[in-house]
Design a protein around this motif. Structure first.
Motif, PDB file in Angstrom:
ATOM      1  N   GLU A 237      15.128  28.475 -49.218  1.00 10.14           N
ATOM      2  CA  GLU A 237      13.972  29.231 -48.825  1.00 10.14           C
ATOM      3  C   GLU A 237      13.059  28.436 -47.512  1.00 10.14           C
ATOM      4  O   GLU A 237      12.808  29.210 -46.660  1.00 10.14           O
ATOM      5  N   VAL A 238      13.525  27.265 -47.759  1.00  9.55           N
ATOM      6  CA  VAL A 238      12.687  26.424 -46.729  1.00  9.55           C
ATOM      7  C   VAL A 238      13.563  26.629 -45.261  1.00  9.55           C
ATOM      8  O   VAL A 238      13.006  26.906 -44.117  1.00  9.55           O
ATOM      9  N   GLU A 239      14.973  26.500 -45.471  1.00 13.12           N
ATOM     10  CA  GLU A 239      15.598  26.794 -44.242  1.00 13.12           C
ATOM     11  C   GLU A 239      15.518  28.339 -43.775  1.00 13.12           C
ATOM     12  O   GLU A 239      15.428  28.399 -42.379  1.00 13.12           O
ATOM     13  N   GLU A 240      15.452  29.259 -44.429  1.00 15.76           N
ATOM     14  CA  GLU A 240      15.499  30.487 -43.987  1.00 15.76           C
ATOM     15  C   GLU A 240      14.186  30.858 -43.054  1.00 15.76           C
ATOM     16  O   GLU A 240      14.168  31.240 -42.261  1.00 15.76           O
ATOM     17  N   TYR A 241      13.241  30.455 -43.868  1.00 16.66           N
ATOM     18  CA  TYR A 241      11.650  30.752 -43.274  1.00 16.66           C
ATOM     19  C   TYR A 241      11.323  29.821 -41.662  1.00 16.66           C
ATOM     20  O   TYR A 241      11.464  30.352 -40.644  1.00 16.66           O
ATOM     21  N   LEU A 242      11.742  28.396 -41.843  1.00 14.33           N
ATOM     22  CA  LEU A 242      11.587  27.812 -40.383  1.00 14.33           C
ATOM     23  C   LEU A 242      12.693  28.267 -39.687  1.00 14.33           C
ATOM     24  O   LEU A 242      12.323  28.156 -38.491  1.00 14.33           O
ATOM     25  N   GLY A 243      14.124  28.424 -40.037  1.00 14.01           N
ATOM     26  CA  GLY A 243      15.015  28.928 -39.139  1.00 14.01           C
ATOM     27  C   GLY A 243      14.772  30.152 -38.305  1.00 14.01           C
ATOM     28  O   GLY A 243      14.940  30.503 -37.110  1.00 14.01           O
ATOM     29  N   SER A 244      13.937  31.131 -39.066  1.00 11.89           N
ATOM     30  CA  SER A 244      13.570  32.365 -38.380  1.00 11.89           C
ATOM     31  C   SER A 244      12.626  32.326 -37.171  1.00 11.89           C
ATOM     32  O   SER A 244      12.965  32.868 -36.190  1.00 11.89           O
ATOM     33  N   PHE A 245      11.801  31.347 -37.029  1.00 16.71           N
ATOM     34  CA  PHE A 245      10.891  30.789 -35.961  1.00 16.71           C
ATOM     35  C   PHE A 245      11.910  30.375 -34.917  1.00 16.71           C
ATOM     36  O   PHE A 245      11.673  30.746 -33.671  1.00 16.71           O
ATOM     37  N   VAL A 246      12.606  29.383 -35.280  1.00 11.03           N
ATOM     38  CA  VAL A 246      13.411  28.542 -34.410  1.00 11.03           C
ATOM     39  C   VAL A 246      14.500  29.534 -33.731  1.00 11.03           C
ATOM     40  O   VAL A 246      14.442  29.507 -32.629  1.00 11.03           O
ATOM     41  N   ASP A 247      15.018  30.484 -34.339  1.00  6.99           N
ATOM     42  CA  ASP A 247      15.912  31.473 -33.739  1.00  6.99           C
ATOM     43  C   ASP A 247      15.233  32.199 -32.838  1.00  6.99           C
ATOM     44  O   ASP A 247      16.028  32.721 -31.628  1.00  6.99           O
ATOM     45  N   ARG A 248      14.151  32.547 -33.021  1.00  8.78           N
ATOM     46  CA  ARG A 248      13.355  33.423 -31.871  1.00  8.78           C
ATOM     47  C   ARG A 248      12.828  32.592 -30.859  1.00  8.78           C
ATOM     48  O   ARG A 248      12.010  33.246 -30.203  1.00  8.78           O
ATOM     49  N   GLY A 249      12.787  31.386 -30.921  1.00  7.44           N
ATOM     50  CA  GLY A 249      11.994  30.553 -29.829  1.00  7.44           C
ATOM     51  C   GLY A 249      10.671  30.371 -30.093  1.00  7.44           C
ATOM     52  O   GLY A 249       9.977  30.291 -29.127  1.00  7.44           O
ATOM     53  N   LEU A 250       9.996  30.530 -31.074  1.00 11.85           N
ATOM     54  CA  LEU A 250       8.586  30.474 -31.669  1.00 11.85           C
ATOM     55  C   LEU A 250       8.405  29.163 -31.959  1.00 11.85           C
ATOM     56  O   LEU A 250       9.070  28.528 -33.064  1.00 11.85           O
ATOM     57  N   PRO A 251       7.329  28.465 -31.804  1.00  8.78           N
ATOM     58  CA  PRO A 251       6.888  27.246 -32.305  1.00  8.78           C
ATOM     59  C   PRO A 251       6.377  27.312 -33.729  1.00  8.78           C
ATOM     60  O   PRO A 251       5.365  28.016 -33.936  1.00  8.78           O
ATOM     61  N   VAL A 252       6.750  26.574 -34.478  1.00  8.23           N
ATOM     62  CA  VAL A 252       6.501  26.537 -35.910  1.00  8.23           C
ATOM     63  C   VAL A 252       5.999  25.207 -36.578  1.00  8.23           C
ATOM     64  O   VAL A 252       6.633  24.153 -36.184  1.00  8.23           O
TER      65      VAL A 252
END
Length: 441
Positions: A237-252
């Motif tokens: 759950e941690v990796e999926e959520y944070l990765g969704s931002f990184v994959d789209r080039g969005l700062p999280v």
């Protein structure tokens, strides 16, 4: 996440601010802003260097008399940033412009980046008496004199957990409106926006609408903050959520996290490991003073840095923790490292064995507490014993940490220790102190 009035801050907190950035990389200049800015999905400081938040939360609005010492202590423990809880006057006593200016000055004196957050918005729509994001903007405009000119040192966190589990569909438009008002008023700071659902975004409202919110900022200088408690109790759950931002080039950023909580058992190891792997920042909740049944979130007992709790030891000194991964903001002028250092290694060899006298010198402006020196010995050399430090060896790699009487290296001062080993010995080619390369004397 519902909280009791006194330290809802405590239970809702653990703000782990994470920013998509890899340490040490430089970027071409983005929009003409005077301080922090977002470039290619990363937070970049005023020197053009990536900056990864590694810090803690401090509940200034309830413990203003503890702030000066708290900032000094967390800096000595390796933090490069602090998220400061402020009251807007809606639910908690207002921290006025003079007080905010003093907090910023104390952050700067300790070479910390200040993330200032308006706490009264916590759980709006579900928590009685909570402030709206519009009311939070009113507060930021009221204290704007303390913010303007501090863009190199301050990130403005619009409002803590601005919706509970009711009415959160309004988060997207309300956040856009808040960003627009602050930009129209001339605030050029990096803005941080918290997720709804008590910060945890289980509804994916922030995740799904982040591109539109980011695009609504005329400065393209907004960072997203999720709070990871019981909703994030598995690594997946941690990796999926944070990765969704990184994959789209969005700062999280991981806006808050802890090692336990009333709504479940968050996977703090996964939060920290994923943040390191993805180059994201975090801010742990919270330094001390938690109440309302979440006292276990204290990092230090009674605001005493010498009495770290198990959670405090984990966050500061454990794998992927603050001390091994934190780098000071380049804006403080020393290449991003909080303390310069040098090492003298005096070898006394008799062919089949040797002693080494080692002096660790702190050439920076702040004391180093709980230091860790690392270096490599040649093949075939084995450490047998040590004095004035705890020395361990893994293959060729050697790590030394202080004893209680040598655990602090004063600013401008030094500590010395020694070791005995078998093998012919040689002066190591390089030394690093808390991950920072040191000069050889």
């Amino acid at each position: 996440m519902n909280r009791t009035p006194f330290f809802q801050a405590a239970a809702l907190l653990a703000a782990a601010a994470t920013i998509t950035a890899l340490p040490g990389a430089a970027h071409a200049a983005g929009p003409a802003t005077p301080g922090f800015r977002v470039v290619d999905g990363r937070l970049v400081d005023a020197t053009g260097q990536d900056f990864v938040l590694r810090g803690v939360n401090h509940a200034h609005t309830w413990y203003a008399d503890r702030t000066e010492r708290a900032l000094s202590d967390v800096k000595a423990l390796g933090a490069n940033s602090v998220r400061v809880v402020l009251g807007t006057g809606t639910r908690w006593t207002k921290n006025d412009a003079a007080d905010v200016a003093d907090v910023v000055a104390r952050c700067k004196a300790n070479r910390l980046i200040c993330v200032l957050e308006a706490h009264d918005t916590t759980g709006y729509g579900e928590q009685g008496g909570a402030a709206s994001l519009s009311e939070a903007v009113d507060y930021w405009l009221e204290v704007a004199s303390a913010l303007k000119g501090q863009e190199k040192y301050v990130i403005v966190n619009l409002g803590n957990e601005p919706y509970g589990n009711s009415g959160y569909a309004a988060w997207t438009q309300d956040t856009k409106n808040a960003i627009g008002r602050l930009r129209a008023a001339g605030l050029d700071h990096t803005l941080m926006v918290d997720a709804p659902n008590w910060g945890q975004d289980w509804s994916h409202t922030m995740r799904d609408n982040a591109p539109a919110v980011f695009a609504s900022d005329p400065d393209r200088n907004t960072v997203f903050s999720v709070h990871m408690y019981g909703v994030y109790d598995t690594a997946a759950e941690v990796e999926e959520y944070l990765g969704s931002f990184v994959d789209r080039g969005l700062p999280v950023v991981v806006g808050e996290f802890g090692h336990d909580h009333s709504d479940g058992d968050p996977d703090e190891d996964a939060v920290m490991a994923t943040a390191r792997r993805l180059g994201l920042g975090y801010l742990g909740w919270s330094w001390s003073g938690n109440g309302g049944g979440v006292e276990y979130l204290d990092l230090a007992e009674g605001f005493d840095a010498s009495r770290l709790t198990a959670w405090g030891e984990r966050l500061f000194n454990g794998p992927d923790g603050i001390r091994p991964t934190s780098r000071e903001a380049g804006v403080y002028g020393d290449g991003g490292h909080g303390n310069g250092c040098s090492v003298a290694y005096r070898l006394h060899s008799w062919g089949t064995g040797f002693n080494a006298d080692v002096t660790v010198r702190n050439t920076g402006a702040l004391p180093l507490k709980g230091w860790k020196l690392e270096f490599a010995l040649p093949d075939g050399n084995t450490v047998n014993s040590s004095w004035n430090a705890v020395v361990t060896q893994d293959g060729r790699q050697v790590r030394a940490t202080g004893r209680p009487w040598t655990e602090v290296v004063p600013a401008g001062g030094a500590v010395s220790f020694g070791l005995n080993a078998t093998g012919p010995g040689a002066v190591p080619t390089a030394f690093s102190l808390d991950g920072v390369a040191c000069a050889k004397e």
